[in-house]
Design a protein around this motif. Sequence first.
Motif, short mmCIF file in Angstrom:
data_model
loop_
_atom_site.label_atom_id
_atom_site.label_comp_id
_atom_site.label_asym_id
_atom_site.label_seq_id
_atom_site.Cartn_x
_atom_site.Cartn_y
_atom_site.Cartn_z
N ASP A 1 -4.69 1.62 -0.31
CA ASP A 1 -6.15 1.68 -0.24
C ASP A 1 -6.67 0.96 1.00
O ASP A 1 -7.53 1.47 1.71
N ILE A 2 -6.18 -0.24 1.22
CA ILE A 2 -6.51 -1.00 2.41
C ILE A 2 -5.21 -1.60 2.96
O ILE A 2 -4.21 -1.69 2.24
N TYR A 3 -5.23 -2.01 4.21
CA TYR A 3 -4.02 -2.57 4.80
C TYR A 3 -4.40 -3.56 5.89
O TYR A 3 -5.50 -3.52 6.45
N GLN A 4 -3.49 -4.47 6.18
CA GLN A 4 -3.68 -5.47 7.22
C GLN A 4 -2.66 -5.22 8.33
O GLN A 4 -1.45 -5.15 8.06
N GLN B 1 -4.99 -6.15 -5.21
CA GLN B 1 -3.62 -6.54 -5.52
C GLN B 1 -2.68 -6.11 -4.40
O GLN B 1 -2.87 -5.05 -3.78
N MET B 2 -1.67 -6.93 -4.14
CA MET B 2 -0.69 -6.62 -3.11
C MET B 2 0.12 -5.37 -3.52
O MET B 2 0.65 -5.32 -4.63
N LEU B 3 0.16 -4.38 -2.66
CA LEU B 3 0.87 -3.14 -2.97
C LEU B 3 2.33 -3.42 -3.30
O LEU B 3 3.03 -4.10 -2.54
N ASP B 4 2.78 -2.93 -4.44
CA ASP B 4 4.16 -3.13 -4.92
C ASP B 4 4.47 -4.60 -5.19
O ASP B 4 5.64 -4.95 -5.38
N ILE C 1 -7.92 -2.14 -6.07
CA ILE C 1 -7.66 -1.89 -4.65
C ILE C 1 -6.25 -2.35 -4.32
O ILE C 1 -5.91 -3.53 -4.48
N ASN C 2 -5.41 -1.43 -3.84
CA ASN C 2 -4.05 -1.77 -3.41
C ASN C 2 -4.07 -2.18 -1.94
O ASN C 2 -4.53 -1.42 -1.08
#
Length: 589
Positions: free
Chosen positions: A481-484, A457-460, A427-428
């Motif tokens: 995939d998900i975001y805050q 995992q943190m994207l990039d 999951i990014n």
Amino acid sequence: MKIKSYSKVLSALAISSLLLAACSNDTEKSSTKEKKGKDVEQVDTSLFPTKTTNQGEPIDGGHLTYGLVSDTPFEGILNKVFYQGDPDNQVITFFDEDLLDTDENYVFTNDGAASYEISDDNKTVTLTIKDNVNWQDGKPVTGADLEYAYLVLGSKDYKGVRYDEQMALIEGMEEYHAGKADSISGIKVDGKKITFTFKKANPSVTTGLWTYPLHKEYLSDVPIAKLESSDKIRKNPIGYGPFKVKKIVQGEAVEFEAFEGYHRGAPKLDSVTLKVVNPSVAVKSLENGDIDVASISADQFDQAKALDNVEILGKVDLAYTYIGFKFGHYDEKKAENVMDNPKFEDKRLRQAMAYAINNEEVGEKMYKGLRFPANSVITPNFKYNNKDVKPYEYDPEKAKKLLDEAGYVDTNKDGLREDPDGKEFKINFASMSGGDIAEPLTNYYIQQWQEVGLDVQMLDGRLHEFNSFYDLLKKDNEEVDIYQAAWGVASDPDPSGLWSRSAAFNYTRWVNDKNDELLAKGISEEAFDDQYRIDTYNEWQELIHEEVPIIPTLFRYTTTGVNKRVSGYDYLAERQYKWFNVGVTEEAK
């Protein structure tokens, strides 16, 4: 949409305890709760004033410096029809405003630049703009200016995000929006008067009617498709608020001068400088007197409250933070959200991720009580917040059970779960920068998900700055995939602008037939019965809680530091005219 309390040393200690808490068993978790309030000093938020205590007479020729606290430049789309980020909105509030004021319950009043009345059948709204309301170039604000805003918003050439279900309820708007008519039949203009006729009665006309005009004579020579990028929006905006834009250093600073012809009377300040201030130096800038007003982040709260020259104001914000799941993309041609990403289609996976994170401890320890678990996406400022819906509590064992039931099992015994087909499940997680807490908070959530076996995992491998972060969401980057993120919500309780099938702001791209039904009921004629509307939104919040298209994480107390030489600043004033009342009682030191 950002839309806050430790010094750096204490923050590191608190964050360490949070990371350890993610690994605790039930006994240790109980022990942590017993110690609540002993190892971390909590902020008594009831003690915050909401207005400056300085009651002195403002000096002539006063100047104020406003700190726009951000780790990124403001984008510079300086018009409410087009802007999307809160930094731009902070600039706009100095020089422009809406025609109607609101009361403490966010219902329109007749105290502002215009008055309004509603017909007996609740289908027609008439606004009358007051005679002394003029644009800053001296031209009168007219009904045609507000009509022009609707012509822009409803145009097929408008690429912004504010055309919504409520606008589509105006007679003739759908035909105009489809390019089948050159005007909107339900809007009639007579000088300073404008009338809106709706196809059906809608209770949100008293809280959510669009009342922000556009200067037609100034802007109409620019094609609608090019307005957002034009110099008349980005470099030389004209409003009718208390201050005029004198000079813009793009993305960095704005110089304002008083608009003597402002309809409420000349402002108490002669001039204002707005400048972008990095969150890490905002408190130091307040201490030095380099800025007079600035928001206070949680990680700098202790430093700010120790300042002798600064008063801290606070309130529960019209905002919430959340973790969103990406379900698909926005179809520009159809102007609707499409769910074509099956990765998070099983709600048990989404529920498990909600149970796996401990937002109570995040609010208490990272934010020192300035934030608290969110139970809903309707903020507690509104009577429509469903108190019977409880926040997802930290329960890693329940999270693991849900994941097992959904078929997310660690088949190769490496500590991380595979998907129901036995394939690697990664999951990014996209999150934005800003303040000392941003990265530790992101890592904390990641660790808690890993504790229940999810490979997040943190994207990039990094945080993304504000503008690039929201660019990822708006363009539906397939790596997310998900975001805050966070939303600052409007004074209208209708959530359609963020949640409807057609809402471009619906960044998760979640669509649901029951959601459509309840959103429509919330702005139906029956919803003029307040209990009916409360019941409808209660049911809607129960749906969101069950389906978990997003995980509401935190509501928040937002705090601002104000130099004690400043008078008349009202932190509860949700409308822009608060700057008209602000003055300074002595020169800056």
